[in-house]
Write a protein that holds these residues in place. Structure first.
Motif, short mmCIF file in Angstrom:
data_model
loop_
_atom_site.label_atom_id
_atom_site.label_comp_id
_atom_site.label_asym_id
_atom_site.label_seq_id
_atom_site.Cartn_x
_atom_site.Cartn_y
_atom_site.Cartn_z
N VAL A 243 -46.67 39.21 42.28
CA VAL A 243 -45.89 39.32 43.52
C VAL A 243 -46.14 38.12 44.42
O VAL A 243 -45.20 37.56 45.01
CB VAL A 243 -46.24 40.64 44.25
CG1 VAL A 243 -45.60 40.68 45.63
CG2 VAL A 243 -45.79 41.84 43.42
N ARG A 244 -47.38 37.67 44.52
CA ARG A 244 -47.68 36.52 45.38
C ARG A 244 -47.03 35.24 44.83
O ARG A 244 -46.47 34.44 45.58
CB ARG A 244 -49.19 36.33 45.52
CG ARG A 244 -49.83 37.26 46.54
CD ARG A 244 -51.26 36.86 46.84
NE ARG A 244 -52.12 37.02 45.68
CZ ARG A 244 -52.71 38.17 45.33
NH1 ARG A 244 -52.51 39.25 46.05
NH2 ARG A 244 -53.50 38.23 44.28
N VAL A 245 -47.13 35.04 43.52
CA VAL A 245 -46.58 33.81 42.93
C VAL A 245 -45.06 33.78 43.07
O VAL A 245 -44.48 32.75 43.43
CB VAL A 245 -47.00 33.70 41.44
CG1 VAL A 245 -46.21 32.59 40.75
CG2 VAL A 245 -48.49 33.43 41.34
N LEU A 246 -44.40 34.88 42.80
CA LEU A 246 -42.94 34.90 42.93
C LEU A 246 -42.53 34.75 44.39
O LEU A 246 -41.49 34.16 44.69
CB LEU A 246 -42.37 36.20 42.35
CG LEU A 246 -42.52 36.36 40.83
CD1 LEU A 246 -41.93 37.69 40.37
CD2 LEU A 246 -41.82 35.20 40.10
N GLY A 247 -43.34 35.26 45.29
CA GLY A 247 -43.05 35.07 46.71
C GLY A 247 -43.15 33.61 47.13
O GLY A 247 -42.41 33.14 47.99
N GLU A 248 -44.07 32.88 46.48
CA GLU A 248 -44.26 31.46 46.81
C GLU A 248 -43.25 30.56 46.12
O GLU A 248 -42.78 29.58 46.71
CB GLU A 248 -45.67 31.02 46.41
CG GLU A 248 -46.80 31.66 47.22
CD GLU A 248 -48.17 31.32 46.65
OE1 GLU A 248 -48.22 30.53 45.68
OE2 GLU A 248 -49.17 31.85 47.16
N HIS A 249 -42.90 30.88 44.87
CA HIS A 249 -42.10 29.95 44.06
C HIS A 249 -40.68 30.42 43.78
O HIS A 249 -39.89 29.65 43.24
CB HIS A 249 -42.81 29.69 42.73
CG HIS A 249 -44.16 29.05 42.87
ND1 HIS A 249 -44.33 27.70 43.06
CD2 HIS A 249 -45.41 29.59 42.88
CE1 HIS A 249 -45.62 27.43 43.16
NE2 HIS A 249 -46.30 28.55 43.06
N GLY A 250 -40.35 31.65 44.12
CA GLY A 250 -39.02 32.15 43.79
C GLY A 250 -38.93 32.53 42.33
O GLY A 250 -39.93 32.82 41.68
N ALA A 251 -37.72 32.53 41.78
CA ALA A 251 -37.50 32.93 40.38
C ALA A 251 -38.20 31.95 39.44
O ALA A 251 -38.14 30.73 39.62
CB ALA A 251 -36.01 32.97 40.08
N LEU A 252 -38.86 32.52 38.42
CA LEU A 252 -39.58 31.68 37.45
C LEU A 252 -39.38 32.22 36.04
O LEU A 252 -39.43 33.44 35.81
CB LEU A 252 -41.08 31.68 37.75
CG LEU A 252 -41.60 30.90 38.96
CD1 LEU A 252 -43.08 31.18 39.17
CD2 LEU A 252 -41.36 29.41 38.78
N PRO A 253 -39.17 31.32 35.05
CA PRO A 253 -39.21 31.75 33.65
C PRO A 253 -40.59 32.29 33.32
O PRO A 253 -41.60 31.88 33.93
CB PRO A 253 -38.92 30.45 32.88
CG PRO A 253 -38.28 29.53 33.87
CD PRO A 253 -38.87 29.89 35.19
N LEU A 254 -40.66 33.18 32.33
CA LEU A 254 -41.94 33.81 32.02
C LEU A 254 -43.02 32.79 31.70
O LEU A 254 -44.18 32.95 32.13
CB LEU A 254 -41.77 34.78 30.84
CG LEU A 254 -41.52 36.25 31.22
CD1 LEU A 254 -40.26 36.38 32.04
CD2 LEU A 254 -41.44 37.12 29.97
N ASP A 255 -42.67 31.73 30.95
CA ASP A 255 -43.69 30.77 30.55
C ASP A 255 -44.12 29.84 31.68
O ASP A 255 -45.07 29.07 31.52
CB ASP A 255 -43.21 29.96 29.34
CG ASP A 255 -43.19 30.79 28.06
OD1 ASP A 255 -43.79 31.88 28.06
OD2 ASP A 255 -42.59 30.33 27.07
#
Length: 304
Positions: A243-255
């Protein structure tokens, strides 16, 4: 592996990361804004086995009443002990020793403070740790500090064995020459806010995560933490990281998401895409994330 081998090859990068983290944001204590050895000694003696938040008011009140080492030396010892007792600072002998040390500075040293850890130990009640703290923070002339927090940091981050001599050597190797003031403040801050007994690696933005053995393995035991904290290495912890990483970077591929939440992520490994998809599926069920499968693979983002 020796403790020297355990330290990262790029020691300068380790040093810079910690100092930059500390200088960008740290807890504010009034004794960190002074280089007066008297004020620093008072803070160090008060802080022994007393929570720092409680020390702030007592320290200010003490200095208001006895603002200089000369004032304390001239005070009635019973008044100093009475103040100590009223403030519930514990161990009244520390008040007696502090009063005696003030008298030594005035009478034996002509008001001039010793400036090295060894010389400061000539003062009543000033042991190696307190002497080094005063030398570091007042004169930028100390050795690398090694307290319980620092041992915990070194043990977890670099796998330094639980041995006092090993901790001393590793701490000394890491500290930049002539920078004991900022370095000792910084590494103690790291142990006090991020690498606590129950660590807050991501929450506090620990600057040593890229090198840290504990962060890589999820094993946060330490000399003063003999059993693994229940939360560390758990799915709940990794859910929070997602949740924190997606909040910081937005949408991300799994890898791209995987390595950001655990350094041992390998797409086809035990902690790879399958493990990450399971973690994301739990979060999706809770409405916290969304997963979109496309021609180029899955992408995760926070739920709307």
């Amino acid at each position: 592996m020796s403790e020297d081998d355990a330290l990262p090859e790029d020691v300068e990068a380790v040093r810079s990361a910690l100092v930059e983290w500390y200088e960008a944001d740290h807890r504010e204590f009034p004794w960190r804004r002074t280089t007066d050895p008297y004020e620093i000694l008072v803070s160090e003696v008060m802080s022994q086995q007393t929570q720092l938040d409680r020390v702030v008011d007592a320290w200010a009140a003490f200095l208001d009443r006895w603002p200089t080492v000369e004032a304390l030396a001239a005070a009635d010892r019973s008044d100093v002990v009475g103040f100590w007792s009223d403030q519930r600072l514990g161990y009244n002998n520390r008040a007696r020793y502090l009063h005696e040390a003030a008298g030594q500075v005035v009478d034996d040293f002509g008001g001039e403070w010793p400036e090295t850890p060894a010389a400061l130990q000539d003062l009543m009640g000033v042991g190696p740790y307190t002497a080094n703290a005063v030398a570091s923070f007042a004169f930028d002339n100390g050795d690398a500090v090694v307290d319980t927090n620092v041992k915990r940091v070194l043990y977890r981050a670099f796998g330094i064995p639980d041995d006092d001599a090993a901790f001393e050597r590793a701490a000394g190797e890491l500290m930049p020459d002539g920078e004991s003031r900022v370095w000792n403040n910084a590494i103690m801050e790291l142990g006090g806010v991020a690498c606590r007994q129950r660590p807050r690696c991501d929450e506090e933005g620990c600057p040593w995560r890229r090198w840290c053995h504990a962060y890589e393995t999820g094993d946060f035991t330490a000399p003063d933490v003999p059993t693994q904290p229940e939360f560390e290495g758990s799915r709940r912890q990794f859910r929070g990281r997602v949740v924190r990483v997606l909040g910081e970077h937005g949408a991300l591929p799994l890898d791209e998401l995987g390595p950001r939440i655990r350094v041992d992520y390998a797409p086809e490994g035990e902690y790879g895409r399958e493990w990450l998809r399971g973690l994301l599926a739990d979060l999706a069920d809770d409405g916290l994330v969304e997963i979109e499968d496309g021609d180029d693979g899955a992408v995760a983002r926070l739920g709307e």
